[in-house]
Design an enzyme around this catalytic site. Structure first.
Site, PDB file in Angstrom:
ATOM      1  N   HIS A 139     -88.690 -23.410 -66.408  1.00  0.00           N
ATOM      2  CA  HIS A 139     -88.471 -23.531 -64.966  1.00  0.00           C
ATOM      3  C   HIS A 139     -89.465 -22.689 -64.167  1.00  0.00           C
ATOM      4  O   HIS A 139     -89.822 -23.059 -63.046  1.00  0.00           O
ATOM      5  CB  HIS A 139     -87.025 -23.185 -64.608  1.00  0.00           C
TER       6      HIS A 139
ATOM      7  N   TRP B 171     -88.627 -34.949 -67.633  1.00  0.00           N
ATOM      8  CA  TRP B 171     -88.129 -33.574 -67.564  1.00  0.00           C
ATOM      9  C   TRP B 171     -86.870 -33.424 -68.414  1.00  0.00           C
ATOM     10  O   TRP B 171     -86.714 -32.451 -69.142  1.00  0.00           O
ATOM     11  CB  TRP B 171     -87.866 -33.171 -66.110  1.00  0.00           C
TER      12      TRP B 171
END
Length: 104
Positions: free
Chosen positions: A22, A76
């Site tokens: 992230h 993702w």
């Protein structure tokens, strides 16, 4: 803006990987989220349990519901799947939270 909160779960031995991925969020993922009206997206970790608490603001539900259909979101999810509990389509197992208090 609509306030949304969800709970997900990351595997205990994957906390560092989750944060690192992230920290290096793909620019095209960030652009897609913003294009779909997502703002102020934060994720918090309860280390004792692996629970992730996500909080975000969205402009409207219809636009936000399109996020999951994008190619970049699908990529993702596949990238993050080894780190967390997922559904058959590799989306994170996610539970929407009911707001019980808000102070503006």
């Amino acid at each position: 803006m609509i306030r949304k909160a969800t709970v997900m779960k990351v595997y205990k031995d994957k906390y560092d990987d989750y944060k690192q991925r992230h920290d290096k969020l793909w620019p095209e993922m960030a652009e897609m989220l913003k294009a779909h009206g997502v703002h102020h997206y934060s994720i918090f970790l309860l280390e004792e349990t692996g629970q992730l608490f996500a909080y975000l603001l969205v402009e409207d539900e219809d636009s936000f519901s399109e996020v999951a259909k994008t190619e970049i979101c699908q990529k993702w999810w596949a990238y993050m799947a080894p780190l967390m509990e997922t559904n058959d389509d590799l989306s994170p197992v996610s539970h929407d939270l009911k707001e019980v208090f808000y102070l503006a």
